[in-house]
Design a protein around this motif. Structure first.
Motif, PDB file in Angstrom:
ATOM      1  N   PHE A  30       0.873  -1.179  -0.030  1.00 19.43           N
ATOM      2  CA  PHE A  30      -0.079  -0.002  -0.016  1.00 19.43           C
ATOM      3  C   PHE A  30       0.880   1.363   0.042  1.00 19.43           C
ATOM      4  O   PHE A  30       0.399   2.427   0.506  1.00 19.43           O
ATOM      5  CB  PHE A  30      -0.909   0.063   1.419  1.00 19.43           C
ATOM      6  CG  PHE A  30      -1.967  -0.877   1.126  1.00 19.43           C
ATOM      7  CD1 PHE A  30      -3.145  -0.793   0.198  1.00 19.43           C
ATOM      8  CD2 PHE A  30      -1.979  -2.018   1.766  1.00 19.43           C
ATOM      9  CE1 PHE A  30      -3.969  -1.762   0.359  1.00 19.43           C
ATOM     10  CE2 PHE A  30      -2.967  -3.212   1.637  1.00 19.43           C
ATOM     11  CZ  PHE A  30      -3.990  -2.870   1.015  1.00 19.43           C
ATOM     12  N   SER A  31       2.142   1.241  -0.248  1.00 17.47           N
ATOM     13  CA  SER A  31       3.029   2.416  -0.108  1.00 17.47           C
ATOM     14  C   SER A  31       2.746   3.185  -1.461  1.00 17.47           C
ATOM     15  O   SER A  31       2.233   2.808  -2.454  1.00 17.47           O
ATOM     16  CB  SER A  31       4.646   1.953  -0.310  1.00 17.47           C
ATOM     17  OG  SER A  31       4.916   1.292  -1.334  1.00 17.47           O
ATOM     18  N   ILE A  32       3.185   4.574  -0.973  1.00 20.72           N
ATOM     19  CA  ILE A  32       2.934   5.595  -2.384  1.00 20.72           C
ATOM     20  C   ILE A  32       4.490   6.026  -2.534  1.00 20.72           C
ATOM     21  O   ILE A  32       5.000   6.371  -1.608  1.00 20.72           O
ATOM     22  CB  ILE A  32       2.174   6.715  -1.834  1.00 20.72           C
ATOM     23  CG1 ILE A  32       0.617   5.974  -1.613  1.00 20.72           C
ATOM     24  CG2 ILE A  32       2.100   7.556  -2.844  1.00 20.72           C
ATOM     25  CD1 ILE A  32      -0.150   7.251  -1.127  1.00 20.72           C
ATOM     26  N   LYS A  33       4.803   6.201  -3.745  1.00 21.32           N
ATOM     27  CA  LYS A  33       5.973   6.558  -4.089  1.00 21.32           C
ATOM     28  C   LYS A  33       6.000   7.915  -4.545  1.00 21.32           C
ATOM     29  O   LYS A  33       5.221   8.209  -5.515  1.00 21.32           O
ATOM     30  CB  LYS A  33       6.840   5.673  -5.042  1.00 21.32           C
ATOM     31  CG  LYS A  33       6.739   4.265  -4.739  1.00 21.32           C
ATOM     32  CD  LYS A  33       7.962   3.565  -5.259  1.00 21.32           C
ATOM     33  CE  LYS A  33       8.060   2.208  -4.752  1.00 21.32           C
ATOM     34  NZ  LYS A  33       7.752   1.654  -3.691  1.00 21.32           N
TER      35      LYS A  33
END
Length: 74
Positions: A30-33
């Motif tokens: 669920f990470s956002i870059k």
């Protein structure tokens, strides 16, 4: 609705949320870059009508100031 009923409803909501979380695949990412992680320094651009709309929305006000109790917006 009294305080006890609100507490019961909040507990039901939290319990249902925890049950739903258990069903989520733990391997999902669920990470956002982002290219930038902080905001640029300086004054934020504000909507010119914000003050007017904010005061119109306030239930109690005195000229250009809102009147309220800490922790309440009724």
């Amino acid at each position: 609705m009294d305080l006890k009923e609100i507490e019961k409803q909040a507990k039901r909501i939290m319990d249902d949320f925890l049950k739903a979380l258990k069903e989520v695949d733990e391997d999902m990412d669920f990470s956002i870059k982002r290219d930038e992680f902080t905001r640029a320094e300086g004054r934020a651009n504000c909507d010119e009508d914000f003050r007017k709309r904010f005061l119109e929305n306030a239930p109690r006000k005195n000229k250009e100031k809102i009147i309220m109790e800490k922790g309440k917006w009724i």
